[in-house]
Structure formats: structure tokens, C-alpha cells
Design a protein around this motif. Structure first.
Motif, PDB file in Angstrom:
ATOM      1  N   ALA A  75     -69.148  37.707  57.243  1.00  0.00           N
ATOM      2  CA  ALA A  75     -67.680  37.669  57.247  1.00  0.00           C
ATOM      3  C   ALA A  75     -67.168  36.268  57.571  1.00  0.00           C
ATOM      4  N   PHE A  76     -67.809  35.591  58.521  1.00  0.00           N
ATOM      5  CA  PHE A  76     -67.399  34.236  58.872  1.00  0.00           C
ATOM      6  C   PHE A  76     -67.511  33.303  57.665  1.00  0.00           C
ATOM      7  N   PHE A  77     -68.642  33.308  56.983  1.00  0.00           N
ATOM      8  CA  PHE A  77     -68.827  32.407  55.848  1.00  0.00           C
ATOM      9  C   PHE A  77     -67.862  32.741  54.712  1.00  0.00           C
ATOM     10  N   HIS A  78     -67.556  33.999  54.538  1.00  0.00           N
ATOM     11  CA  HIS A  78     -66.577  34.419  53.529  1.00  0.00           C
ATOM     12  C   HIS A  78     -65.200  33.814  53.857  1.00  0.00           C
ATOM     13  N   GLU A  79     -64.785  33.960  55.091  1.00  0.00           N
ATOM     14  CA  GLU A  79     -63.478  33.422  55.494  1.00  0.00           C
ATOM     15  C   GLU A  79     -63.479  31.896  55.516  1.00  0.00           C
ATOM     16  N   LEU A  80     -64.615  31.301  55.816  1.00  0.00           N
ATOM     17  CA  LEU A  80     -64.727  29.846  55.776  1.00  0.00           C
ATOM     18  C   LEU A  80     -64.426  29.322  54.375  1.00  0.00           C
ATOM     19  N   CYS A  81     -64.879  30.032  53.372  1.00  0.00           N
ATOM     20  CA  CYS A  81     -64.581  29.643  51.996  1.00  0.00           C
ATOM     21  C   CYS A  81     -63.081  29.654  51.752  1.00  0.00           C
ATOM     22  N   HIS A  82     -62.400  30.667  52.232  1.00  0.00           N
ATOM     23  CA  HIS A  82     -60.944  30.727  52.036  1.00  0.00           C
ATOM     24  C   HIS A  82     -60.257  29.519  52.676  1.00  0.00           C
ATOM     25  N   ILE A  83     -60.734  29.109  53.846  1.00  0.00           N
ATOM     26  CA  ILE A  83     -60.160  27.937  54.517  1.00  0.00           C
ATOM     27  C   ILE A  83     -60.442  26.668  53.710  1.00  0.00           C
ATOM     28  N   PHE A  84     -61.682  26.508  53.261  1.00  0.00           N
ATOM     29  CA  PHE A  84     -62.106  25.291  52.553  1.00  0.00           C
ATOM     30  C   PHE A  84     -61.560  25.179  51.135  1.00  0.00           C
ATOM     31  N   ARG A  85     -61.600  26.270  50.418  1.00  0.00           N
ATOM     32  CA  ARG A  85     -61.440  26.179  48.962  1.00  0.00           C
ATOM     33  C   ARG A  85     -60.198  26.847  48.386  1.00  0.00           C
ATOM     34  N   HIS A  86     -59.491  27.618  49.178  1.00  0.00           N
ATOM     35  CA  HIS A  86     -58.394  28.401  48.617  1.00  0.00           C
ATOM     36  C   HIS A  86     -57.060  28.064  49.265  1.00  0.00           C
ATOM     37  N   THR A  87     -56.037  28.403  48.548  1.00  0.00           N
ATOM     38  CA  THR A  87     -54.689  28.206  49.064  1.00  0.00           C
ATOM     39  C   THR A  87     -53.849  29.412  48.684  1.00  0.00           C
ATOM     40  N   GLY A  88     -52.804  29.618  49.421  1.00  0.00           N
ATOM     41  CA  GLY A  88     -51.898  30.719  49.095  1.00  0.00           C
ATOM     42  C   GLY A  88     -52.189  31.972  49.887  1.00  0.00           C
TER      43      GLY A  88
END
Length: 163
Positions: A75-88
Motif C-alpha cells: 500500500a505504501f509503494f502504491h501511494e508513493l507512486c501517486h505522490i511521485f507521478r500523479h496529479t489531481g
């Protein structure tokens, strides 16, 4: 017997460079608290659900406290991707775009949880290697299995291209 040749993806290389730059060289180095600290992300485990939040300079990941440790790491690595790579805000975006972000987060999770540069010490041809990787990297077995399958699938595609 043909030797498998595998070329890591751009994302895999990025993750490995980041980890090596920050002294994360072995599976035992991948503490989510250390990773979040190095990235300036506030990590909490005080809600019964997992989410990430970013506004201005504040970056926060909350991982559900009631998940087993290996699921917390996923779950942490999944959410880390949202912080690093996604917006909105996913609640406000079209479903197709949200699905695209979720697929990206799934790929990122696999690469961040089991980084390529840490796999050189393993014999990936072992049929049971995913169990070893799951234990060593403290991730669900399905994440480890998918990681190994991706390597073989991409190596096989490359070999066919040059055959």
C-alpha cells in the motif's frame, strides 16, 4: 540453452538510481519510514484506510494500521507512486484517467517493492523464487510472482525481436 537478457524499463532504472543514491542497497534497507523520511513525505498509520495527500509542500501517506506488514508495504509503494507521478483528485477525474493512474501505480509498486538492482543476488530461474522474494522483500507473494513474470515476459519478447 539460451540465456535470458533483460533490459530494465526507464521506471525500473529510475527507482534503482534513487535507491542506490540514498544507500538503499539490500532488501533489509527498504523501511517505508526511512524512504518517506528521505523524500520529505509525512508517514502516518493512524487511520483504518490507506491514502495519499499532497498540497503545496505537504506530502502525506497514511497506511492502514490494520493491514499485515507485507500489505502495508504494498500500500505504501502504491501511494508513493501517486505522490511521485500523479496529479489531481481521483474523485473528480474521469474514470478512464483514474484507471490509467491505478495501472501505473501497480507497475510502480512492483518495481519499488522489489527493485531491479537488488535482484542480481537471486537465481530467478528457480520455480519457487517468488516465495523467497516475498519473504526477503516482505511483500505479498503475488507481487513477487508478478515481478519475476514481468522480467521473463520482457526478456522473452526481446529475444524474439532479435531472433
Amino acid at each position: 540453452m539460451t540465456k535470458l537478457t533483460y533490459q530494465p524499463t526507464t521506471l525500473e532504472n529510475w527507482v534503482s538510481r534513487f535507491y542506490r543514491k540514498n544507500g538503499l542497497l539490500y532488501p533489509d534497507d527498504l523501511y517505508i519510514s526511512d524512504i518517506s523520511c528521505k523524500l520529505g513525505i509525512y508517514l502516518t498509520m493512524d487511520q483504518p484506510f490507506t491514502y495519499s495527500f499532497e498540497e503545496d509542500d505537504l506530502k502525506l501517506i497514511n497506511v492502514s494500521y490494520d493491514l499485515p506488514t507485507h500489505k502495508q508495504r504494498e500500500a505504501f509503494f502504491h501511494e508513493l507512486c501517486h505522490i511521485f507521478r500523479h496529479t489531481g483528485n481521483q474523485v473528480m477525474m474521469p474514470e478512464a484517467f483514474r484507471e490509467l493512474q491505478e495501472r501505473d501505480a501497480k507497475h510502480f509498486t512492483i518495481y519499488a517493492a522489489i527493485p531491479f538492482h537488488m535482484l542480481t543476488q537471486y537465481k530467478l530461474k528457480d520455480d519457487q523464487i517468488h516465495w523467497t522474494l516475498a519473504e526477503d522483500f516482505n511483500v505479498p507473494a503475488e507481487i513477487a510472482r508478478e515481478r519475476v513474470e514481468k522480467i521473463y515476459r520482457n526478456a522473452t519478447k526481446k529475444q524474439k525481436m532479435y531472433a
